[in-house]
Design a protein around this motif. Structure first.
Motif, PDB file in Angstrom:
ATOM      1  N   ARG A 187       1.159  -1.101   0.012  1.00  0.00           N
ATOM      2  CA  ARG A 187      -0.024   0.196  -0.108  1.00  0.00           C
ATOM      3  C   ARG A 187       0.901   1.233   0.153  1.00  0.00           C
ATOM      4  NH1 ARG A 187      -4.293  -0.172   4.796  1.00  0.00           N
ATOM      5  NH2 ARG A 187      -5.456   1.083   3.411  1.00  0.00           N
ATOM      6  N   GLN A 189       1.594   5.287   0.842  1.00  0.00           N
ATOM      7  CA  GLN A 189       1.298   6.511   1.724  1.00  0.00           C
ATOM      8  C   GLN A 189       1.514   7.829   1.258  1.00  0.00           C
ATOM      9  OE1 GLN A 189       2.942   3.940   4.501  1.00  0.00           O
ATOM     10  NE2 GLN A 189       3.699   5.745   5.554  1.00  0.00           N
ATOM     11  N   SER A 195      -1.500   4.946   5.155  1.00  0.00           N
ATOM     12  CA  SER A 195      -2.283   4.863   3.970  1.00  0.00           C
ATOM     13  C   SER A 195      -3.638   5.632   3.921  1.00  0.00           C
ATOM     14  CB  SER A 195      -2.384   3.483   3.391  1.00  0.00           C
ATOM     15  OG  SER A 195      -0.890   3.073   2.859  1.00  0.00           O
ATOM     16  N   ALA A 199      -5.402   8.523   1.482  1.00  0.00           N
ATOM     17  CA  ALA A 199      -6.505   8.612   0.594  1.00  0.00           C
ATOM     18  C   ALA A 199      -7.497   9.730   0.947  1.00  0.00           C
ATOM     19  CB  ALA A 199      -7.242   7.153   0.986  1.00  0.00           C
ATOM     20  N   GLY A 202      -5.793  12.477  -0.741  1.00  0.00           N
ATOM     21  CA  GLY A 202      -6.166  12.561  -2.060  1.00  0.00           C
ATOM     22  C   GLY A 202      -7.657  13.076  -2.601  1.00  0.00           C
ATOM     23  N   ILE A 229      -5.857   7.963  -3.632  1.00  0.00           N
ATOM     24  CA  ILE A 229      -7.010   7.271  -3.231  1.00  0.00           C
ATOM     25  C   ILE A 229      -6.852   5.616  -3.445  1.00  0.00           C
ATOM     26  CG2 ILE A 229      -9.422   6.727  -3.307  1.00  0.00           C
ATOM     27  CD1 ILE A 229      -9.550  10.068  -4.160  1.00  0.00           C
ATOM     28  N   SER A 232      -3.618   4.030  -2.063  1.00  0.00           N
ATOM     29  CA  SER A 232      -3.735   3.765  -0.607  1.00  0.00           C
ATOM     30  C   SER A 232      -4.564   2.656  -0.405  1.00  0.00           C
ATOM     31  CB  SER A 232      -4.160   5.011   0.128  1.00  0.00           C
ATOM     32  OG  SER A 232      -5.571   5.030  -0.229  1.00  0.00           O
ATOM     33  N   LYS A 233      -5.557   2.108  -1.080  1.00  0.00           N
ATOM     34  CA  LYS A 233      -6.404   0.962  -0.916  1.00  0.00           C
ATOM     35  C   LYS A 233      -7.432   1.266   0.344  1.00  0.00           C
ATOM     36  CE  LYS A 233      -2.895  -2.534  -3.072  1.00  0.00           C
ATOM     37  NZ  LYS A 233      -2.269  -3.332  -3.063  1.00  0.00           N
ATOM     38  N   SER A 234      -7.763   2.232   0.449  1.00  0.00           N
ATOM     39  CA  SER A 234      -8.540   2.831   1.589  1.00  0.00           C
ATOM     40  C   SER A 234     -10.038   2.736   1.177  1.00  0.00           C
ATOM     41  CB  SER A 234      -8.151   4.112   2.087  1.00  0.00           C
ATOM     42  OG  SER A 234      -9.166   4.665   2.941  1.00  0.00           O
ATOM     43  N   GLY A 237     -11.175   6.452   1.785  1.00  0.00           N
ATOM     44  CA  GLY A 237     -11.044   7.261   0.257  1.00  0.00           C
ATOM     45  C   GLY A 237     -11.976   7.128  -0.681  1.00  0.00           C
TER      46      GLY A 237
END
Length: 420
Positions: A187, A189, A195, A199, A202, A229, A232-234, A237
């Protein structure tokens, strides 16, 4: 090229444009508070000296009422901190350390809006600077995205600037990427300490970029924000990208008759499909939670412990500071990872109200202005993003990176005051 005409504009513009160089030496956590107090000092000096001060520092008008609300709220927050420390006998040394923490965190929630409302700062300067930051992010993205696949280390180094003190070493550490312990996948950040926060930064970048008049800079800012976004794999986000960008642009339709007619028609149509719709919504919520089940469990447990401890031990002024959590929450501090539960635990009802009242009042004004003018779209989007951020982070710790949004909120207050 948009030109910075005043000293405050040059400070703000170059501080934002230089985000990556400052990050690469581990200095972002220092830059935010230093910039806040410098700008606030200029604002107070301009209010005191009036026309006697040099023209490019001259106050644009009196302090708006909403900004006074923030100033009073953050002053009450400091009082709550002192009382909480006295109630728990934390000693002078700890109280001084926490007061310095307030000056680097909660105080910025009023200092940056004050600067934006009083000093000669234009929103176009912030918007362009954010887009330049986006272009820089895109330029550095290939190195970071390829890093885990070519054997480069996650962590580059931890800056010696950490000696100034802060929430943790990650605020002074330069990362290329991190590995998610749950999935084992990389991920990213970017210039944030972790991270999920990257997001929502972002999302902020997309919101600012959508205000840019130059299409090339706008596309650079939007592309960089979306990249932050996605990389970050959020989950939060992705929610922010959808709702924080669209709702402010739908706000002007609230008072239009055809919008309510369309909504009534959609509601009636939804009633015909309520059962499958309900299953779909609950399924989406379950999928959202299960995407990172361990994280969801830890956060929910932290919130429950903070709420119960607040009710049992310290209703009015809280516990004074976060406390180490048990193994159940992987030793995460109680009072962290959630602004609202954190406020109740650390500063009690008094501290909670000191933040919630000015936040809610300012947010309502931003929403109302978004229904009447395009000018309100960005402030409304900022508040929606801050709400999302508050559910997963302690806002006061992250003010050093969300400062452009806080300055913009102050600029918006000034714009409304001038119009009135």
């Amino acid at each position: 090229m948009i030109r910075s005409d005043t000293l405050p504009e040059r400070l703000v513009f170059w501080a934002l444009v230089a985000t990556w160089p400052v990050y690469l030496v581990g200095g972002l956590y220092i830059l935010g508070p230093v910039l806040a107090w410098i700008l606030a000092g200029f604002a107070l000096l301009s209010l005191y000296l009036g026309p006697a001060i040099r023209p490019d520092l001259r106050a644009t008008g009196p302090v708006p009422l909403l900004i006074w609300g923030w100033i009073i709220g953050m002053a009450v927050m400091l009082i709550a901190l002192w009382v909480g420390h006295m109630n728990w006998d934390m000693g002078v040394k700890t109280t001084i350390k926490s007061t310095i923490g307030w000056a680097k965190g909660w105080a910025l929630m009023c200092l940056f809006p004050l600067a934006g409302a009083v000093l000669p700062l234009r929103r176009d300067i912030l918007v362009r600077a954010y887009c330049i930051l986006g272009a820089t992010t895109l330029a550095l993205a290939p190195l970071m995205l390829l890093a885990p696949f070519v054997g480069l280390p996650e962590r580059v180094f931890t800056s010696p600037l950490k000696v100034v003190g802060g929430p943790g070493p990650e605020y002074f550490t330069v990362f290329l990427y991190t590995i998610d312990p749950g999935s084992g996948q990389p991920r990213w950040q970017f210039f944030a300490p972790w991270s999920p926060f990257a997001a929502l930064l972002g999302v902020m970048m997309v919101l600012f970029a959508l205000e840019e008049k130059d299409r090339r800079w706008m596309l650079a800012g939007v592309a960089a924000g979306v990249l932050m976004i996605l990389a970050s794999k959020s989950r939060m986000g992705l929610v922010g990208l959808v709702f924080c960008t669209t709702l402010p642009r739908l706000a002007p339709f609230i008072f239009r008759g055809f919008a309510w007619s369309a909504l009534a028609g959609m509601t009636a149509l939804a009633g015909l499909f309520i059962t499958p719709l309900q299953h779909g919504i609950f399924g989406a919520i379950d999928a959202f939670k299960s995407a990172r089940a361990d994280s969801t469990r830890v956060r929910a447990t932290l919130q429950r412990i903070a709420y119960e401890r607040w009710q049992e031990d310290a209703v009015w002024f809280g516990h004074g500071r976060v406390q180490p959590g048990p193994h159940l929450v992987e030793y995460m501090p109680i009072g962290s990872h959630h602004t609202w539960f954190g406020l109740l635990f650390v500063k009690g009802v008094v501290g909670f109200a000191a933040f919630a009242v000015p936040f809610a009042c300012h947010a309502l004004v931003a929403v109302f202005d978004a229904t009447r003018s395009k000018r309100g779209a960005l402030p409304m989007g900022i508040f929606l993003t801050l709400v999302l951020l508050s559910f997963g982070e302690n806002l006061e710790i992250q003010t050093y990176l969300i400062w452009p949004a806080l300055v913009m909120l102050g600029i918006h207050c000034r714009e409304r005051q001038i119009q009135l």
